[in-house]
Design a protein around this motif. Structure first.
Motif, mmCIF file in Angstrom:
data_model
loop_
_atom_site.group_PDB
_atom_site.id
_atom_site.type_symbol
_atom_site.label_atom_id
_atom_site.label_comp_id
_atom_site.label_asym_id
_atom_site.label_seq_id
_atom_site.Cartn_x
_atom_site.Cartn_y
_atom_site.Cartn_z
ATOM 1 N N GLY A 181 0.809 -1.216 0.000
ATOM 2 C CA GLY A 181 0.000 0.000 0.000
ATOM 3 C C GLY A 181 0.842 1.267 0.000
ATOM 4 O O GLY A 181 0.508 2.243 -0.687
ATOM 5 N N GLY A 182 1.922 1.266 0.771
ATOM 6 C CA GLY A 182 2.793 2.437 0.775
ATOM 7 C C GLY A 182 3.452 2.696 -0.564
ATOM 8 O O GLY A 182 3.612 3.850 -0.984
ATOM 9 N N LEU A 183 3.829 1.636 -1.262
ATOM 10 C CA LEU A 183 4.417 1.806 -2.587
ATOM 11 C C LEU A 183 3.379 2.240 -3.618
ATOM 12 O O LEU A 183 3.647 3.105 -4.454
ATOM 13 C CB LEU A 183 5.076 0.492 -3.030
ATOM 14 N N GLN A 184 2.201 1.640 -3.560
ATOM 15 C CA GLN A 184 1.186 1.923 -4.565
ATOM 16 C C GLN A 184 0.650 3.345 -4.462
ATOM 17 O O GLN A 184 0.385 3.991 -5.478
ATOM 18 C CB GLN A 184 0.035 0.919 -4.419
ATOM 19 N N HIS A 185 0.473 3.848 -3.240
ATOM 20 C CA HIS A 185 -0.131 5.166 -3.048
ATOM 21 C C HIS A 185 0.881 6.179 -2.519
ATOM 22 O O HIS A 185 0.493 7.119 -1.816
ATOM 23 C CB HIS A 185 -1.295 5.052 -2.061
ATOM 24 N N PHE A 186 2.130 6.017 -2.883
ATOM 25 C CA PHE A 186 3.136 6.956 -2.387
ATOM 26 C C PHE A 186 2.899 8.358 -2.939
ATOM 27 O O PHE A 186 3.107 9.349 -2.235
ATOM 28 C CB PHE A 186 4.536 6.464 -2.760
ATOM 29 N N ASP A 187 2.493 8.477 -4.193
ATOM 30 C CA ASP A 187 2.231 9.795 -4.765
ATOM 31 C C ASP A 187 1.057 10.484 -4.079
ATOM 32 O O ASP A 187 1.017 11.715 -3.994
ATOM 33 C CB ASP A 187 1.944 9.676 -6.264
ATOM 34 N N ASP A 188 0.088 9.716 -3.602
ATOM 35 C CA ASP A 188 -1.074 10.309 -2.940
ATOM 36 C C ASP A 188 -0.776 10.708 -1.499
ATOM 37 O O ASP A 188 -1.257 11.742 -1.027
ATOM 38 C CB ASP A 188 -2.248 9.321 -2.964
ATOM 39 N N PHE A 189 -0.015 9.879 -0.786
ATOM 40 C CA PHE A 189 0.313 10.137 0.610
ATOM 41 C C PHE A 189 1.819 9.942 0.803
ATOM 42 O O PHE A 189 2.256 8.929 1.350
ATOM 43 C CB PHE A 189 -0.466 9.192 1.533
ATOM 44 N N PRO A 190 2.636 10.879 0.350
ATOM 45 C CA PRO A 190 4.094 10.658 0.408
ATOM 46 C C PRO A 190 4.640 10.532 1.828
ATOM 47 O O PRO A 190 5.470 9.666 2.094
ATOM 48 C CB PRO A 190 4.663 11.884 -0.318
ATOM 49 N N ALA A 191 4.196 11.387 2.739
ATOM 50 C CA ALA A 191 4.715 11.316 4.111
ATOM 51 C C ALA A 191 4.314 10.006 4.784
ATOM 52 O O ALA A 191 5.116 9.375 5.483
ATOM 53 C CB ALA A 191 4.214 12.506 4.921
ATOM 54 N N ARG A 192 3.087 9.565 4.568
ATOM 55 C CA ARG A 192 2.633 8.304 5.153
ATOM 56 C C ARG A 192 3.302 7.117 4.486
ATOM 57 O O ARG A 192 3.665 6.136 5.148
ATOM 58 C CB ARG A 192 1.109 8.216 5.017
#
Length: 245
Positions: free
Chosen positions: A119-130
């Motif tokens: 999940g962190g890799l897939q949505h890194f652009d949406d939630f970079p800090a998380r």
């Protein structure tokens, strides 16, 4: 005198005991379960579906905590069902109760570790800090859970060479992704203006104030007098009363 028997002659076996028949029936049932295509398919897909649900829930949890908590629980249930199917029903030897509890707990941790990582890799652009936190944390959690879950791997190998390599990789990933997230936030902040008076007026639901029209804008254009008529007097700008001369 006893009569000798040929060497290739075998005495008939005694009838199998009920215990032996029950054991063979259980073994045949286990083989049938292992050979079932549907069962093996469900056990394989359940891992990925459960981890996928958890990955989306972990990343999007701050947007709607109640909704994504339910999704995470559904994903954990699917992953645990696949674990029970693969580790207990489709296996030759069933573990005892202590080992079964270890397998279930480590499988749950493994599902969340994989979900955090993917999940962190897939949505890194949406939630970079998380995402900068979820990716290295998921890497460490998934590795530790996998070592504990596998009975053929000694738990002390968590602190071995591979464990040290995973820890270093996670630390470098955290530092690097944190820098990338900071640069992305600066870039987004420079390219968009937030907090201006116009945007704040639209955000709180109030329309911008309309400036009142000036008297000059509302004055009626003058009409030229017809011949034989006196020219109109200019309106007095004094106290508003007309004065005759």
């Amino acid at each position: 005198m006893a009569q000798a028997q040929p060497l290739d002659t075998h005495t008939p076996d005694s009838a199998p005991s009920p215990t032996g028949r029950a054991a063979r029936r259980k073994e045949n049932l286990r083989r049938a379960r292992r050979g079932s295509l549907a069962a093996r398919y469900l056990g394989y897909v359940g891992y990925f579906v459960g981890a996928g649900l958890i990955s989306g829930a972990v990343v999007h949890h701050p947007l709607d905590p109640a909704r994504y908590t339910r999704i995470a629980l559904y994903g954990a249930a699917v992953f645990l069902a696949a674990t029970v199917l693969n580790e207990f029903l489709l296996t030759r030897e069933r573990p005892g109760l202590p080992r079964a509890l270890v397998v279930i707990g480590s499988s749950l941790a493994l599902s969340f570790g994989i979900g955090m990582l993917s999940g962190g890799l897939q949505h890194f652009d949406d939630f970079p800090a998380r995402g900068a936190v979820l990716v290295p944390a998921g890497l460490v959690v998934s590795f530790i859970a996998y070592v504990i879950k596998d009975a053929d791997i000694a738990n002390r190998r968590v602190f071995g060479v591979v464990g040290l390599a995973v820890l270093i990789t996670a630390a470098l990933a955290f530092l690097g992704l944190r820098e990338v997230a900071a640069s992305m936030e600066k870039e987004f902040g420079a390219g968009h203006s937030h907090g201006s008076a116009e945007e704040s007026g639209h955000e709180d639901g109030h329309a911008p104030a309309v400036q009142p029209a000036t008297p000059a804008a509302t004055s009626v254009p003058s009409v030229p007098p017809s011949p034989g008529q006196p020219s109109p007097k200019a309106p007095s700008s004094g106290d508003g009363h007309a004065h005759s001369h």
